[in-house]
Design a protein around this motif. Structure first.
Motif, PDB file in Angstrom:
ATOM      1  N   ARG A 128      -5.005   0.087  -8.667  1.00 51.05           N
ATOM      2  CA  ARG A 128      -5.444   0.707  -7.403  1.00 51.05           C
ATOM      3  C   ARG A 128      -6.029   2.079  -7.732  1.00 51.05           C
ATOM      4  O   ARG A 128      -5.317   3.069  -7.820  1.00 51.05           O
ATOM      5  CB  ARG A 128      -4.272   0.813  -6.430  1.00 51.05           C
TER       6      ARG A 128
ATOM      7  N   GLN B 259       0.844  -1.194   0.000  1.00 48.90           N
ATOM      8  CA  GLN B 259       0.000   0.000   0.000  1.00 48.90           C
ATOM      9  C   GLN B 259       0.878   1.242   0.000  1.00 48.90           C
ATOM     10  O   GLN B 259       1.672   1.440   0.914  1.00 48.90           O
ATOM     11  CB  GLN B 259      -0.907   0.003   1.231  1.00 48.90           C
TER      12      GLN B 259
ATOM     13  N   THR C  59       0.007  -5.318   7.978  1.00 52.18           N
ATOM     14  CA  THR C  59      -0.063  -4.056   7.240  1.00 52.18           C
ATOM     15  C   THR C  59       0.916  -3.039   7.807  1.00 52.18           C
ATOM     16  O   THR C  59       1.617  -2.334   7.065  1.00 52.18           O
ATOM     17  CB  THR C  59      -1.489  -3.482   7.289  1.00 52.18           C
TER      18      THR C  59
ATOM     19  N   ALA D  42      -5.252   5.252  -5.423  1.00 57.26           N
ATOM     20  CA  ALA D  42      -3.880   5.666  -5.120  1.00 57.26           C
ATOM     21  C   ALA D  42      -3.535   6.954  -5.860  1.00 57.26           C
ATOM     22  O   ALA D  42      -3.636   7.010  -7.087  1.00 57.26           O
ATOM     23  CB  ALA D  42      -2.897   4.570  -5.516  1.00 57.26           C
TER      24      ALA D  42
ATOM     25  N   HIS E   8       4.191  -1.512   5.869  1.00 58.80           N
ATOM     26  CA  HIS E   8       4.341  -0.070   5.681  1.00 58.80           C
ATOM     27  C   HIS E   8       5.686   0.414   6.197  1.00 58.80           C
ATOM     28  O   HIS E   8       6.392   1.167   5.519  1.00 58.80           O
ATOM     29  CB  HIS E   8       3.228   0.673   6.398  1.00 58.80           C
TER      30      HIS E   8
END
Length: 230
Positions: free
Chosen positions: A68, A43, A171, A71, A175
């Motif tokens: 995506r 992400q 997640t 984004a 990140h």
């Protein structure tokens, strides 16, 4: 925040180094055709690429949007005409930035696009006594500056940008560490304990809730009263 950047020419490599110096987390590739792959496995708060790369090796704004759609995408161009900029914006770019502007302006423009995807008009998050300065990468609780290492700051910034939402451990780790080897889980637990200990001085105004087996949630004592900078 984490940016995904394609280092396809000297301007883009220079920009990537400026972002690293500024402390921005980067996922970097020297193969623009791999952007869609990186967008699928991670992400990114912002995708950055040279406008000159469009149309080469299958790189198009349409393809990026198909992977995506939400984004934000920033195109970096040198001396583009008004007609070119308009066409790129109509095709799906969120902004077109001239590569010859100053480093300070470039970093500010990129962050403005990235944070507005989170609904923020200014580079400050305010939740009661907690204030997170996104531009300078620091946080205060009242008048006291929190003692945050770069990794712990990133942890706080990520969850504070998503108040009330469940964020999985995976997640968070992806990140903060990107495609690097993730740390021993005990190290991450130390980060979380350190951050919670510092936030405890808020008297419950802000906290990090653990959803066992699922992840974490940034909670605010009076959620409706949380003042998110706009």
């Amino acid at each position: 925040m984490r940016y995904l950047i394609a280092e396809s020419n000297w301007d883009m490599m220079t920009l990537a180094q400026d972002l690293v110096t500024n402390g921005t987390l980067l996922t970097r590739t020297d193969r623009p055709e791999d952007l869609t792959h990186y967008m699928q496995i991670g992400q990114a708060d912002l995708v950055v690429l040279a406008a000159s790369q469009l149309g080469r090796d299958g790189v198009t704004l349409e393809n990026l949007r198909n992977v995506r759609s939400c984004a934000p995408i920033a195109l970096i161009a040198r001396g583009a005409s008004s007609e070119q900029k308009a066409a790129w914006l109509m095709a799906g770019a969120d902004t077109v930035i001239d590569s010859q502007i100053s480093c300070e302006e470039m970093l500010a423009r990129l962050q403005a696009v990235a944070r507005r995807a989170h609904g923020l008009g200014r580079p400050v998050l305010q939740y009661g006594p907690l204030r997170v300065d996104l531009m300078h990468r620091r946080a205060h609780l009242g008048d006291v500056r929190l003692k945050l290492t770069p990794k712990i700051y990133e942890l706080l910034e990520f969850i504070a940008l998503r108040p009330g939402r469940l964020v999985t451990r995976e997640t968070l780790l992806t990140h903060i560490y990107g495609l690097e080897n993730e740390p021993d889980p005990r190290v991450f637990d130390v980060y979380m304990c350190n951050l919670r200990a510092q936030l405890s001085a808020s008297g419950g105004a802000v906290d990090i809730e653990t959803a066992r087996g699922s992840g974490f949630r940034f909670v605010v004592g009076d959620f409706e009263a949380a003042a998110i900078a706009a």
